[in-house]
Scaffold this motif. Structure first.
Motif, PDB file in Angstrom:
ATOM      1  N   ASN A 138       1.013   4.209   3.547  1.00 52.37           N
ATOM      2  CA  ASN A 138       1.490   3.299   2.521  1.00 52.37           C
ATOM      3  C   ASN A 138       2.929   3.659   2.152  1.00 52.37           C
ATOM      4  O   ASN A 138       3.190   4.701   1.551  1.00 52.37           O
TER       5      ASN A 138
ATOM      6  N   PHE B 110      -4.362   6.623   4.360  1.00 50.84           N
ATOM      7  CA  PHE B 110      -3.869   5.495   3.567  1.00 50.84           C
ATOM      8  C   PHE B 110      -2.637   5.904   2.767  1.00 50.84           C
ATOM      9  O   PHE B 110      -1.646   5.178   2.727  1.00 50.84           O
ATOM     10  N   CYS B 111      -2.698   7.070   2.142  1.00 44.61           N
ATOM     11  CA  CYS B 111      -1.567   7.544   1.331  1.00 44.61           C
ATOM     12  C   CYS B 111      -0.314   7.732   2.181  1.00 44.61           C
ATOM     13  O   CYS B 111       0.793   7.399   1.767  1.00 44.61           O
TER      14      CYS B 111
END
Length: 148
Positions: free
Chosen positions: A14, A10-11
């Motif tokens: 994103n 996710f990091c």
């Protein structure tokens, strides 16, 4: 361990979090120092216990939370990985658990990979780092699930 992989992915995926910050100087203020120390401590323990993906996790933390440029995060990661690998090597040598011929071949391959990788990071920044980090996370997920 399995739970951290989706968070790491996710990091990286994103765009607001995983930015290159190229050209931005690294601010070594109190926040950056605290983030780096906590990350080095937690990821260092993980590295000693399990190991795979340590560099990837460090690059993610340094880029996302310490707001370092990709090249800077990569360079700091290499220094931390070197120190943890030397510590592990000393422990394994003291216990007679090192196969030097394989170790020398792996070290030579590692140096070649670092040379190529550092050159790519310096010229392409996050354009090359982001896909490689995702590939490493996927391979790590497969390794954990299959046990290989």
């Amino acid at each position: 361990m399995l739970g951290i992989l989706p968070l790491a992915a996710f990091c990286v995926l994103n765009k607001k979090l995983f930015k290159d910050n190229a050209g931005k100087s690294v601010e070594f203020n109190r926040k950056t120092l605290v983030v780096v120390i906590i990350a080095a401590f937690i990821i260092g323990i993980y590295d000693g216990l399990y190991g795979p993906g340590t560099g990837t996790f460090l690059i993610i933390v340094f880029t996302v939370f310490a707001k370092m440029p990709t090249a800077s995060a990569n360079a700091h990661t290499k220094v931390i990985n070197l120190s943890t690998n030397i510590a592990a090597l000393v422990v394994f040598i003291m216990n007679g658990q090192v196969l030097f011929t394989i170790g020398i071949a792996a070290a030579a391959s590692n140096m070649l990979g670092n040379y190529i990788g550092a050159g790519l990071v310096m010229t392409k920044g996050s354009k090359i780092v982001k896909p490689i980090v995702i590939i490493v996370l996927l391979l790590l997920l497969v390794k954990i699930i299959t046990g290989y």
